[in-house]
Design an enzyme around this catalytic site. Structure first.
Site, mmCIF file in Angstrom:
data_model
loop_
_atom_site.group_PDB
_atom_site.id
_atom_site.type_symbol
_atom_site.label_atom_id
_atom_site.label_comp_id
_atom_site.label_asym_id
_atom_site.label_seq_id
_atom_site.Cartn_x
_atom_site.Cartn_y
_atom_site.Cartn_z
ATOM 1 N N ASP A 21 16.044 2.082 7.674
ATOM 2 C CA ASP A 21 15.759 2.243 6.192
ATOM 3 C C ASP A 21 15.931 3.331 4.767
ATOM 4 O O ASP A 21 15.686 4.315 5.443
ATOM 5 C CB ASP A 21 14.278 2.226 6.136
ATOM 6 N N SER A 26 6.078 -2.048 2.148
ATOM 7 C CA SER A 26 7.324 -1.646 0.992
ATOM 8 C C SER A 26 6.050 -1.361 -0.360
ATOM 9 O O SER A 26 5.277 -0.636 -0.105
ATOM 10 C CB SER A 26 7.690 -2.681 0.566
ATOM 11 N N HIS A 74 14.543 -2.027 6.385
ATOM 12 C CA HIS A 74 13.424 -1.937 5.739
ATOM 13 C C HIS A 74 13.180 -4.163 5.370
ATOM 14 O O HIS A 74 14.355 -4.682 4.666
ATOM 15 C CB HIS A 74 14.447 -1.673 4.336
#
Length: 326
Positions: free
Chosen positions: A261, A164, A291
């Site tokens: 996501d 991320s 995610h």
């Protein structure tokens, strides 16, 4: 959690998201700011599913920087001779997450790759806006070069990765190093898990997975806002995917997105553009994943399988490019 999310994603991840939502509801923190509350919840989430891997040796180290110390944590299989050093940058919207929230992931990365994994606790927003976290990454890379011969994992060539926001920082560090070479440890490979690369996105995945799949557009907008909009040279590193001249020269890069996501489409669009430019980048999409799945490995065998698949594909990609040695 919507019924759509439950039926379309890995059941173990769906249960984990439900547990996280209940934890959120059961943890009133009216005295905390948004950032402090999100950090506390991330810590509680990690504690809820934490399952240490046997045979992984952990140790904290401290990197001296201007007016501060950067804590890094090494992970290595007990008794094994490490192949390489993988510097890992944790996710959390540049605001949340720390060494503890990513223990499970880093232990698995050490197991899957055979490398020493070095997790970096970079400065976070809103207290420290961009490029402060990126500056910390560059300091650690310099430290790894300076400490050659003094620490067994210090080297002049290392691997770099992140999940991320950490993946965003990893790509930004690679671009910055290409644009401004120094004698810091050179990045010889990138492992990027579901990176955010462009603020203010409006695409199919951003709309389709807006609710019920963990990360929301509102949260992502907040994270980008708190990261700041730097001026001058640092502005280009905020959106490193736009630096076409540097992207051509990326080291072997494996980018994995999550099928469910909001960040999927922007990351895959970058991957396709990088491939068109000729960058040695391989794109994988993890089906049935949401995610943040890489920090839920203790709860989901399917998530573990996807991270292991990414590590194997990455090792093959690096091997095809050139032998990697210290």
């Amino acid at each position: 959690m919507t019924s759509l999310a439950v039926t379309e994603i890995d059941p173990a991840l769906a249960r984990t998201l439900q547990h996280f939502a209940q934890l959120d509801a059961d943890t009133p923190t009216p005295q905390l700011s948004y950032a402090l509350r999100r950090r506390r919840l991330a810590e509680l989430q990690a504690e809820l599913i934490r399952t240490p891997l046997p045979g992984i040796v952990r140790k904290n180290h401290f990197v001296a920087a201007h007016g501060r110390e950067i804590c890094v944590r090494s992970y290595q299989k007990h008794g094994a001779t490490a192949q390489q050093t993988l510097v890992w940058l944790h996710g959390g919207g540049w605001m949340v997450g720390d060494l503890n929230t990513h223990d499970d992931l880093c232990e698995h990365l050490a197991q899957f790759t055979g490398h020493v994994v070095l997790s970096v606790h970079y400065r976070r927003t809103p207290e420290n806006r961009f490029p402060a976290p990126l500056d910390d990454v560059m300091v650690v890379l310099q430290w790894l070069s300076d400490m050659r011969g003094l620490l067994p994992f210090a080297a002049d060539r290392v691997l770099l990765g992140g999940d991320s926001a950490g993946a965003h920082l990893a790509l930004a560090a690679a671009v910055r190093q290409i644009q401004h070479p120094t004698d810091a440890a050179r990045i010889a490979g990138l492992l990027l898990l579901y990176p955010p690369l462009q603020p203010d996105q409006d695409n199919d995945s951003m709309r389709r997975f807006a609710t019920g799949f963990g990360l929301t557009p509102a949260a992502m907008q907040c994270y980008w806002q708190e990261l700041g909009r730097p001026e001058g040279q640092a502005a280009q590193w905020l959106t490193p995917g736009c630096c076409s001249a540097a992207i051509v020269h990326l080291p072997p890069t494996l980018l994995m997105t999550a099928g469910h996501d909001i960040l999927r489409d922007e990351a895959e669009a970058f991957a396709h553009e990088a491939q068109a430019l000729g960058a040695p980048l391989q794109l994988l999409r993890a089906p049935a994943m949401v995610h943040g799945f890489a920090r839920m490995l203790a709860a989901s065998p399917a998530a573990r399988q996807q991270v292991e698949l990414a590590c194997l594909a990455w090792a093959e990609l690096i091997g095809r490019q050139r032998p990697l040695s210290k």
